[in-house]
Every structure is written in structure tokens, then in C-alpha cells.
Scaffold this active site. Structure first.
Site, short mmCIF file in Angstrom:
data_model
loop_
_atom_site.label_atom_id
_atom_site.label_comp_id
_atom_site.label_asym_id
_atom_site.label_seq_id
_atom_site.Cartn_x
_atom_site.Cartn_y
_atom_site.Cartn_z
N CYS A 113 0.82 -1.23 0.00
CA CYS A 113 0.00 0.00 0.00
C CYS A 113 0.85 1.27 0.00
O CYS A 113 0.38 2.33 -0.41
CB CYS A 113 -0.93 0.00 1.20
SG CYS A 113 -1.87 -1.52 1.34
N HIS A 253 -4.04 6.77 2.45
CA HIS A 253 -4.29 5.45 1.87
C HIS A 253 -5.70 5.02 2.29
O HIS A 253 -6.07 5.15 3.45
CB HIS A 253 -3.24 4.47 2.37
CG HIS A 253 -3.56 3.05 2.06
ND1 HIS A 253 -3.94 2.63 0.81
CD2 HIS A 253 -3.56 1.94 2.85
CE1 HIS A 253 -4.16 1.33 0.86
NE2 HIS A 253 -3.94 0.88 2.08
N ASN A 283 -9.98 -1.20 -0.48
CA ASN A 283 -8.53 -1.00 -0.37
C ASN A 283 -7.88 -1.52 -1.65
O ASN A 283 -7.83 -2.72 -1.89
CB ASN A 283 -8.03 -1.77 0.86
CG ASN A 283 -6.54 -1.63 1.08
OD1 ASN A 283 -5.81 -1.17 0.21
ND2 ASN A 283 -6.08 -2.06 2.24
O1 UT7 Z 1 -3.87 -1.74 3.52
C1 UT7 Z 1 -3.00 -2.50 4.29
C2 UT7 Z 1 -3.22 -2.29 5.69
N1 UT7 Z 1 -4.38 -3.04 6.09
C3 UT7 Z 1 -5.17 -2.51 6.95
O2 UT7 Z 1 -4.96 -1.41 7.36
C4 UT7 Z 1 -6.29 -3.39 7.46
C5 UT7 Z 1 -6.47 -3.09 8.89
N2 UT7 Z 1 -7.50 -3.89 9.51
C6 UT7 Z 1 -8.81 -3.65 9.37
O3 UT7 Z 1 -9.23 -2.83 8.58
C7 UT7 Z 1 -9.74 -4.33 10.34
O4 UT7 Z 1 -8.98 -5.02 11.31
C8 UT7 Z 1 -10.74 -5.34 9.66
C9 UT7 Z 1 -11.79 -4.56 8.91
C10 UT7 Z 1 -9.98 -6.28 8.76
C11 UT7 Z 1 -11.44 -6.14 10.74
O5 UT7 Z 1 -12.09 -5.27 11.65
P1 UT7 Z 1 -11.90 -5.45 13.23
O6 UT7 Z 1 -12.76 -4.44 13.85
O7 UT7 Z 1 -10.43 -5.39 13.52
O8 UT7 Z 1 -12.49 -6.89 13.48
P2 UT7 Z 1 -11.79 -8.17 14.13
O9 UT7 Z 1 -10.85 -8.80 13.17
O10 UT7 Z 1 -11.28 -7.84 15.50
O11 UT7 Z 1 -13.04 -9.12 14.29
C12 UT7 Z 1 -14.14 -8.77 15.16
C13 UT7 Z 1 -15.27 -9.75 14.91
C14 UT7 Z 1 -14.83 -11.21 14.94
O12 UT7 Z 1 -15.88 -11.97 15.53
P3 UT7 Z 1 -15.81 -12.41 17.07
O13 UT7 Z 1 -14.55 -13.22 17.18
O14 UT7 Z 1 -15.76 -11.14 17.85
O15 UT7 Z 1 -17.08 -13.18 17.24
C15 UT7 Z 1 -14.73 -11.57 13.49
O16 UT7 Z 1 -14.94 -12.95 13.26
O17 UT7 Z 1 -15.83 -9.53 13.60
C16 UT7 Z 1 -15.85 -10.76 12.89
N3 UT7 Z 1 -15.69 -10.48 11.47
C17 UT7 Z 1 -16.70 -10.27 10.65
N4 UT7 Z 1 -18.04 -10.28 10.83
C18 UT7 Z 1 -18.82 -10.03 9.79
C19 UT7 Z 1 -14.52 -10.35 10.78
N5 UT7 Z 1 -14.79 -10.08 9.51
C20 UT7 Z 1 -16.14 -10.03 9.39
C21 UT7 Z 1 -17.02 -9.79 8.33
N6 UT7 Z 1 -18.34 -9.78 8.57
N7 UT7 Z 1 -16.58 -9.52 7.07
#
Ligand code: UT7
Length: 326
Positions: A113, A253, A283
Site C-alpha cells: 500500500c 491510503h 482497499n
Molecule cells: O492496507 C493494508 C493495511 N491493512 C489494513 O490497514 C487493514 C487493517 N485492519 C482492518 O481494517 C480491520 O482489522 C478489519 C476490517 C480487517 C477487521 O475489523 P476489526 O474491527 O479489527 O475486526 P476483528 O478482526 O477484531 O473481528 C471482530 C469480529 C470477529 O468476531 P468475534 O470473534 O468477535 O465473534 C470476526 O470474526 O468480527 C468478525 N468479522 C466479521 N463479521 C462479519 C470479521 N470479519 C467479518 C465480516 N463480517 N466480514
């Protein structure tokens, strides 16, 4: 003092838009979750036969037309991508052929990125030393072909697209004032694609275990990104003796709206000074900054003498920024 100036921009995104509602039908997710956690509503997806170099070509010809340059006038092409046509040759060389830019030297850089700003930094040095005068920079990705559509933590995030810019030397005060590039290889595992390289050459094993798809530790990456970008933007302004209030536009970004909001808050600037299009494209990694820059220019959001701050964070881990006086 000789510096590089962006004299034209261009961008291209494939026609096919994939909405959150369509993804709801493929995996266990919802438009509400994706919107709230990322700000993304839709992303563009390349056609089955569309290649990374093809997207790069469309963005490049728009930029070249914008400043009336012929491809054979270009002396350097740098393509930033992590999803090139193939492991080698460089996508930049394939683009060189498509453009018939016969007088250029062409190479790729892999900084995910942050790639476009890395490319700007390299081009800026070449221009400042007088080595090259007309540089085509492209940030391009076809990430959709490297996504596991059964992994809801990654497939909702990424999209395809390309952005291009032409850099030329100037003696004026307007142009690229500074570029700043960083990496921390200790955290390479946070975002990576394990298969198809020397570590895990393609085999039945790599395919069965889905090693040919992007793996991301999203939440850990998110936390490092927020902290790193907050310091990065403040340090970039400080380096240029600028106050946040003097900034005309922040072009971050486009990874996640929550990261963008946190950075703007840290700078103490209102969101009308921040360019956001993550809702439309998701992204697009290396393509994200140049697409946003091109859209900002075409929307009249950037005027002469404006101070523009670009910043990015991604796999590597890498991060980078640039301050431009337009
Ligand atoms: O460009 C390169 C750099 N990359 C980034 O900057 C990405 C950075 N990360 C993110 O944008 C976020 O971490 C994500 C959008 C990928 C995930 O969001 P989050 O708020 O960090 O969620 P998490 O991974 O902590 O997951 C929270 C919950 C989990 O469920 P439980 O364990 O709490 O029951 C996941 O299983 O959300 C669940 N989850 C989803 N639920 C519905 C993860 N993905 C999804 C989804 N739909 N697509």
C-alpha cells in the site's frame, strides 16, 4: 533547487462493481458490518481476462494525454504493485511494451500500500540528480485474483484499480517538498501471500492449503497502522515547518475509514480537508493513493499553492508519506 513536480494524473477502475450486498450472498457477512467496520460499500473487480498491466495502461494513457506527452518521451517507468501480471518480468516492462515507451527504463517496486509513495521517493531522487526528466509512476493492483472468497476477514476489504502520475523537474517552489519511507520487516507476517515463491513453491499442497491467497492479521495491523500514521503525519508536517491548519488536503491510503478518521483527529483537521473514496473502491493497495489523487485533482479539490499530504501504510510492514506544494 531542482525538485519533482506532478504535471498530470490519471486513473482507471474496472467497470464491474461488487457491492456489500452481493458479498452477503457469498459469505457470512453483512452490509451493516462492512460499512460500520470499514466504510466500504463497493469495490471494483477486474474482468476474468483483465491483467494488471492492462489497468496500468488505461491509467497511464489518461495521464500522458493530460500533459500532452508521447510515450517515447518518457525516460523512466516505475510500477508499484504486489499483484503483477506474473512473478517476472516486471509489470512495468509489460506496460512499457503496451505503451511503446521505447526510450524508457522500467521496473517494479513491491511496497504494497505504500508502493506509490515509495515510487515517488525514488523518482524524486532521480529527478533531483538530473538522471531522468520525464517519469511515469503507476500504482496498480488486481487483488481480487489473490483473495480467498471464503475468508470474510480479507475478501470484503480489497479491490482492483490503477492510478498514474507524470513527474517532471521544476525550479519553482511548487512540487514535491519531501518524501519519507519506512519499513519494519519484523512484522512481515501481518499481511502476506505465502504461496508461489521460493518458500512455498506452487504445488498441490500450496493449493489445497490456500497458500496462494492473501493472509492478514487485520486487527493487529489496524492497531499498528493507527499509531504509526498518527506520528507519520505530524512528523511530515514538522519536517516542513508546517502547522496542520496550513494543510489544504490530506490524501490518506484508503484502507479503512476508521483509520482515516483517527489520523484526521490526531491532526486536528476536519473531514472536509480529507479525501475519502474507500466507500467506492475498498482497499486498492498501491493504487489507492494515485486514484485518490487523480479524483481529487479532477474534482477541483486541489488548487495551485495548496499543501497536500499523502500517507500510506501496508504489507512489509511499510509506511510512507509525502508533502507536496501543488
Ligand atoms: O492496507 C493494508 C493495511 N491493512 C489494513 O490497514 C487493514 C487493517 N485492519 C482492518 O481494517 C480491520 O482489522 C478489519 C476490517 C480487517 C477487521 O475489523 P476489526 O474491527 O479489527 O475486526 P476483528 O478482526 O477484531 O473481528 C471482530 C469480529 C470477529 O468476531 P468475534 O470473534 O468477535 O465473534 C470476526 O470474526 O468480527 C468478525 N468479522 C466479521 N463479521 C462479519 C470479521 N470479519 C467479518 C465480516 N463480517 N466480514
Amino acid at each position: 533547487m531542482l525538485r519533482a513536480k506532478i504535471t498530470a494524473t490519471g486513473s482507471y477502475a474496472p467497470e464491474r462493481s461488487l457491492t456489500n450486498y452481493e458479498i452477503e450472498k457469498i459469505i457470512n457477512t453483512s452490509d451493516a458490518w462492512i460499512t460500520e467496520r470499514t466504510g466500504i460499500k463497493e469495490r471494483r473487480i477486474a474482468g476474468e481476462s483483465q491483467t494488471t498491466s492492462e489497468l496500468a495502461y488505461y491509467a497511464s494513457i489518461k495521464a500522458l494525454a493530460e500533459c500532452n506527452l508521447e510515450p517515447d518521451e518518457i525516460d523512466l517507468i516505475i510500477v508499484a504493485t504486489v499483484s503483477g501480471d506474473m512473478p517476472f518480468p516486471a509489470t512495468a516492462c509489460i506496460l512499457q511494451k503496451l505503451l511503446d515507451a521505447k526510450n524508457a527504463v522500467a521496473f517494479d517496486i513491491n511496497a504494497a500500500c505504500s508502493g506509490f509513495i515509495y515510487a515517488m521517493s525514488i523518482a524524486n531522487s532521480f529527478i533531483q540528480t538530473g538522471t531522468y526528466k520525464k517519469v511515469l509512476l503507476v500504482g496498480v493492483e488486481v487483488l481480487s485474483k489473490f483473495l480467498d472468497w471464503s475468508d470474510r476477514s480479507t475478501c470484503i476489504l480489497f479491490g482492483d484499480g490503477a492510478g498514474a502520475a507524470i513527474l517532471e523537474p521544476t525550479n519553482s517552489e511548487n512540487g514535491i517538498l519531501s518524501t519519507h519511507i519506512y519499513s519494519d520487516g519484523n512484522l512481515w507476517e501481518f499481511i502476506h501471500l505465502p504461496g508461489g515463491g521460493s518458500k512455498n513453491p506452487t504445488s498441490n499442497h500450496t493449493i489445497e492449503n490456500k497458500l496462494h491467497y492473501i493472509k492478514m492479521r487485520g486487527n493487529e495491523t489496524f492497531k499498528v497502522a493507527v499509531k504509526t500514521l498518527e506520528n507519520l503525519v505530524l512528523d511530515t508536517l514538522k519536517f516542513n515547518n508546517l502547522d496542520p491548519a496550513e494543510l489544504s488536503l490530506l490524501i490518506p491510503h484508503q484502507a479503512n475509514l476508521r483509520i482515516i478518521l483517527a489520523t484526521a483527529k490526531r491532526l486536528g483537521i476536519s473531514m472536509d480537508k480529507v479525501f475519502v473514496n474507500v466507500d467506492k473502491y475498498g482497499n486498492t493497495s498501491a493504487a489507492s493513493i494515485p486514484i485518490a489523487l487523480d479524483e481529487a485533482v479532477r474534482a477541483g479539490r486541489i488548487k495551485k499553492d495548496d499543501y497536500i499530504l499523502l500517507e500510506a501504510f501496508g504489507a512489509g510492514l511499510t509506511w510512507a508519506s509525502s508533502l507536496i506544494k501543488w
